[in-house]
Write an enzyme that holds these catalytic residues in place. Structure first.
Site, PDB file in Angstrom:
ATOM      1  CB  CYS A   1      -0.952   0.020   1.188  1.00  0.00           C
ATOM      2  SG  CYS A   1      -2.145  -1.321   1.150  1.00  0.00           S
TER       3      CYS A   1
ATOM      4  CG  HIS B   1      -2.994   3.892   2.135  1.00  0.00           C
ATOM      5  ND1 HIS B   1      -3.515   3.502   0.924  1.00  0.00           N
ATOM      6  CD2 HIS B   1      -3.078   2.803   2.943  1.00  0.00           C
ATOM      7  CE1 HIS B   1      -3.901   2.234   1.001  1.00  0.00           C
ATOM      8  NE2 HIS B   1      -3.652   1.788   2.221  1.00  0.00           N
TER       9      HIS B   1
ATOM     10  CG  ASN C   1      -6.750  -0.201   1.541  1.00  0.00           C
ATOM     11  OD1 ASN C   1      -6.049   0.115   0.577  1.00  0.00           O
ATOM     12  ND2 ASN C   1      -6.236  -0.591   2.687  1.00  0.00           N
TER      13      ASN C   1
HETATM   14  C1  LIG Z   1      -9.896  -4.178  10.542  1.00  0.00           C
HETATM   15  C2  LIG Z   1     -10.392  -3.067  11.447  1.00  0.00           C
HETATM   16  C3  LIG Z   1     -11.406  -2.197  10.682  1.00  0.00           C
HETATM   17  C4  LIG Z   1     -11.115  -3.689  12.636  1.00  0.00           C
HETATM   18  O1  LIG Z   1     -11.636  -2.679  13.470  1.00  0.00           O
HETATM   19  P1  LIG Z   1     -11.383  -2.685  15.041  1.00  0.00           P
HETATM   20  O2  LIG Z   1     -12.187  -1.603  15.581  1.00  0.00           O
HETATM   21  O3  LIG Z   1      -9.909  -2.673  15.264  1.00  0.00           O
HETATM   22  O4  LIG Z   1     -11.987  -4.049  15.443  1.00  0.00           O
HETATM   23  P2  LIG Z   1     -11.236  -5.247  16.174  1.00  0.00           P
HETATM   24  O5  LIG Z   1     -10.164  -5.811  15.296  1.00  0.00           O
HETATM   25  O6  LIG Z   1     -10.881  -4.822  17.563  1.00  0.00           O
HETATM   26  O7  LIG Z   1     -12.422  -6.211  16.258  1.00  0.00           O
HETATM   27  C5  LIG Z   1     -13.529  -5.958  17.089  1.00  0.00           C
HETATM   28  C6  LIG Z   1     -14.540  -7.036  16.833  1.00  0.00           C
HETATM   29  O8  LIG Z   1     -15.100  -6.832  15.532  1.00  0.00           O
HETATM   30  C7  LIG Z   1     -15.025  -8.049  14.819  1.00  0.00           C
HETATM   31  N1  LIG Z   1     -14.969  -7.784  13.384  1.00  0.00           N
HETATM   32  C8  LIG Z   1     -13.884  -7.695  12.593  1.00  0.00           C
HETATM   33  N2  LIG Z   1     -14.283  -7.471  11.326  1.00  0.00           N
HETATM   34  C9  LIG Z   1     -15.626  -7.397  11.350  1.00  0.00           C
HETATM   35  C10 LIG Z   1     -16.604  -7.183  10.370  1.00  0.00           C
HETATM   36  N3  LIG Z   1     -16.296  -6.988   9.074  1.00  0.00           N
HETATM   37  N4  LIG Z   1     -17.895  -7.135  10.737  1.00  0.00           N
HETATM   38  C11 LIG Z   1     -18.258  -7.317  12.018  1.00  0.00           C
HETATM   39  N5  LIG Z   1     -17.373  -7.544  13.000  1.00  0.00           N
HETATM   40  C12 LIG Z   1     -16.072  -7.586  12.668  1.00  0.00           C
HETATM   41  C13 LIG Z   1     -13.831  -8.750  15.358  1.00  0.00           C
HETATM   42  O9  LIG Z   1     -13.897 -10.132  15.094  1.00  0.00           O
HETATM   43  C14 LIG Z   1     -13.918  -8.432  16.826  1.00  0.00           C
HETATM   44  O10 LIG Z   1     -14.830  -9.307  17.405  1.00  0.00           O
HETATM   45  P3  LIG Z   1     -14.555  -9.901  18.868  1.00  0.00           P
HETATM   46  O11 LIG Z   1     -14.497  -8.692  19.775  1.00  0.00           O
HETATM   47  O12 LIG Z   1     -15.722 -10.797  19.086  1.00  0.00           O
HETATM   48  O13 LIG Z   1     -13.245 -10.607  18.768  1.00  0.00           O
HETATM   49  C15 LIG Z   1      -9.245  -2.197  12.002  1.00  0.00           C
HETATM   50  O14 LIG Z   1      -8.422  -2.960  12.861  1.00  0.00           O
HETATM   51  C16 LIG Z   1      -8.408  -1.635  10.927  1.00  0.00           C
HETATM   52  O15 LIG Z   1      -8.847  -0.796  10.159  1.00  0.00           O
HETATM   53  N6  LIG Z   1      -7.119  -2.042  10.855  1.00  0.00           N
HETATM   54  C17 LIG Z   1      -6.255  -1.581   9.816  1.00  0.00           C
HETATM   55  C18 LIG Z   1      -6.686  -2.207   8.541  1.00  0.00           C
HETATM   56  C19 LIG Z   1      -5.998  -1.676   7.349  1.00  0.00           C
HETATM   57  O16 LIG Z   1      -6.199  -0.549   7.017  1.00  0.00           O
HETATM   58  N7  LIG Z   1      -5.199  -2.516   6.733  1.00  0.00           N
HETATM   59  C20 LIG Z   1      -4.550  -2.181   5.542  1.00  0.00           C
HETATM   60  C21 LIG Z   1      -3.471  -1.219   5.820  1.00  0.00           C
HETATM   61  S1  LIG Z   1      -2.755  -0.814   4.338  1.00  0.00           S
END
Ligand SMILES: CC(C)(COP(=O)(O)OP(=O)(O)OC[C@H]1O[C@@H](n2cnc3c(N)ncnc32)[C@H](O)[C@@H]1OP(=O)(O)O)[C@@H](O)C(=O)NCCC(=O)NCCS
Length: 335
Positions: free
Chosen positions: A115, A255, A285
């Protein structure tokens, strides 16, 4: 040209596949909801390529669009740099397919910094211009991420989209590209990766069955934290070494990973409100394509002002990150 030779962005372009996939599509695949996706990421929809549509097709459309904006004939292009983690094939480079589709015979190669690819591609393109090795460089970011998604993994499948963006670089007496900062940290290589398909885990029936050719993000929270920290610090470092402060920045284009990440970066830098481009809602993304797509859409919307200071910053698997500072010289589009 007398004096130092600089690189300038003289045109932008972008291309999105026609097919729009809204969040409700994922409700039938995994346990998720439109509300969760919008709240946690800011994404409402993304574009997915249709069968037969490849990364180089989107890249060629974006490059053609950028050349038209710049008023530069394709025949003038000296080098094509394509940032991508999803080329049409492992070899040849997607850039070579773009070269063929544009009917050119110039050097063409890919850059893979996931990315962060567009920051790395811009630094390479700028070096070609500044060193006098090229007069016209097209830097593209292009991805078809829908083909490397595990549609049973709710933490990744909802995040990504397909698309391409491009810029045309030409020499100038004053810096259009003012400076670049790049960084990487291989210690965190395993928190965002595609495990199979390379020399560590060649393709086999087992890797396909285990969905090891798809994006894995075992620790999304850590990726989130590092993304905010590295993009903010790359921007600070670049502004300081260029003799500017956050107050001087007219437009920040991070990004386009997640609206919460982008807002946190903008907050840390004190570049909020209209000065930060958050354009993830309809696009998702798109990895290396996200910055040039957001830049092109912002320019077409009249948000990138001639003479303005534009700060681009990226982050992705590697971990890798970067920032590029531009003095924008292209007039706003005619309305
Ligand atoms: C992926 C992301 C959106 C998850 O959001 P978050 O607020 O951190 O959520 P968490 O990872 O703490 O997960 C919280 C809960 O939501 C759940 N969850 C994850 N994806 C989900 C979805 N699509 N729908 C519903 N629930 C979801 C998890 O399983 C977790 O459940 P649990 O508490 O029962 O274990 C976030 O971590 C993120 O944006 N990370 C960076 C991702 C990114 O940009 N990657 C590319 C970089 S180039």
């Amino acid at each position: 040209m007398t004096g130092a030779r600089h690189a300038d962005v003289v045109g932008t372009g972008s291309a999105l596949p026609e097919r729009v996939v809204t969040n409700d599509y994922f409700e039938s695949l995994v346990e998720t909801s439109d509300e969760w996706i919008r709240d946690r990421t800011g994404i409402r929809a993304r574009h997915f390529a249709t069968d037969g549509e490849n990364t180089s097709d989107l890249a060629t459309r974006a490059a053609t669009n950028a050349l038209q904006t710049a008023g530069v004939a394709a025949g003038q292009v000296d080098v094509i740099v394509c940032a991508t983690l999803t080329p049409d094939n492992p070899i040849p480079a997607a850039a070579v397919r773009v070269q063929q589709k544009l009917g050119l015979s110039c050097p063409a190669f890919d850059v893979n910094a996931a990315c962060a690819g567009f920051s790395y591609g811009m630094s390479v393109g700028t070096a070609f211009i500044e060193s006098g090795h090229a007069e016209t460089v097209v830097v593209i970011g292009a991805e078809i991420l829908s083909r490397v998604l595990d549609m049973t993994d709710r933490s990744t499948c909802i995040l990504f989209g397909d698309g391409a963006g491009a810029v045309v670089l030409r020499p100038a007496e004053a810096p259009g590209v003012i400076g670049t900062v790049l960084g990487a940290d291989g210690n965190a290589a395993d928190i965002l990766l595609i495990p199979a398909g390379g020399s560590a885990m060649p393709a086999s029936a087992e890797t396909v069955a285990a969905r090891d050719h798809a994006i894995r993000m075992p620790n999304g929270k850590e990726v989130f934290k590092r993304a905010v920290r590295e993009m903010a610090s790359a921007c600070r470092e670049l502004l300081e070494k260029s003799g500017y402060t956050s107050d001087d920045v007219d437009l920040l284009i991070p990004h386009q990973a997640n609206a919460r990440i982008m807002n946190a970066v903008a907050d840390r830098l004190g570049i909020g409100g209209d000065r930060a481009v958050v354009d993830v809602a309809e696009v998702g993304n798109t990895s290396a394509a996200s910055i040039p797509i957001a830049l092109d859409r912002a320019w077409r919307a009249g948000r990138v002002k001639q003479g303005g200071l534009v700060l681009l910053t990226s982050f992705g698997a590697g971990l890798a990150w970067g920032a590029t500072l531009l003095r924008w010289t292209t007039p706003e589009p005619a309305r």
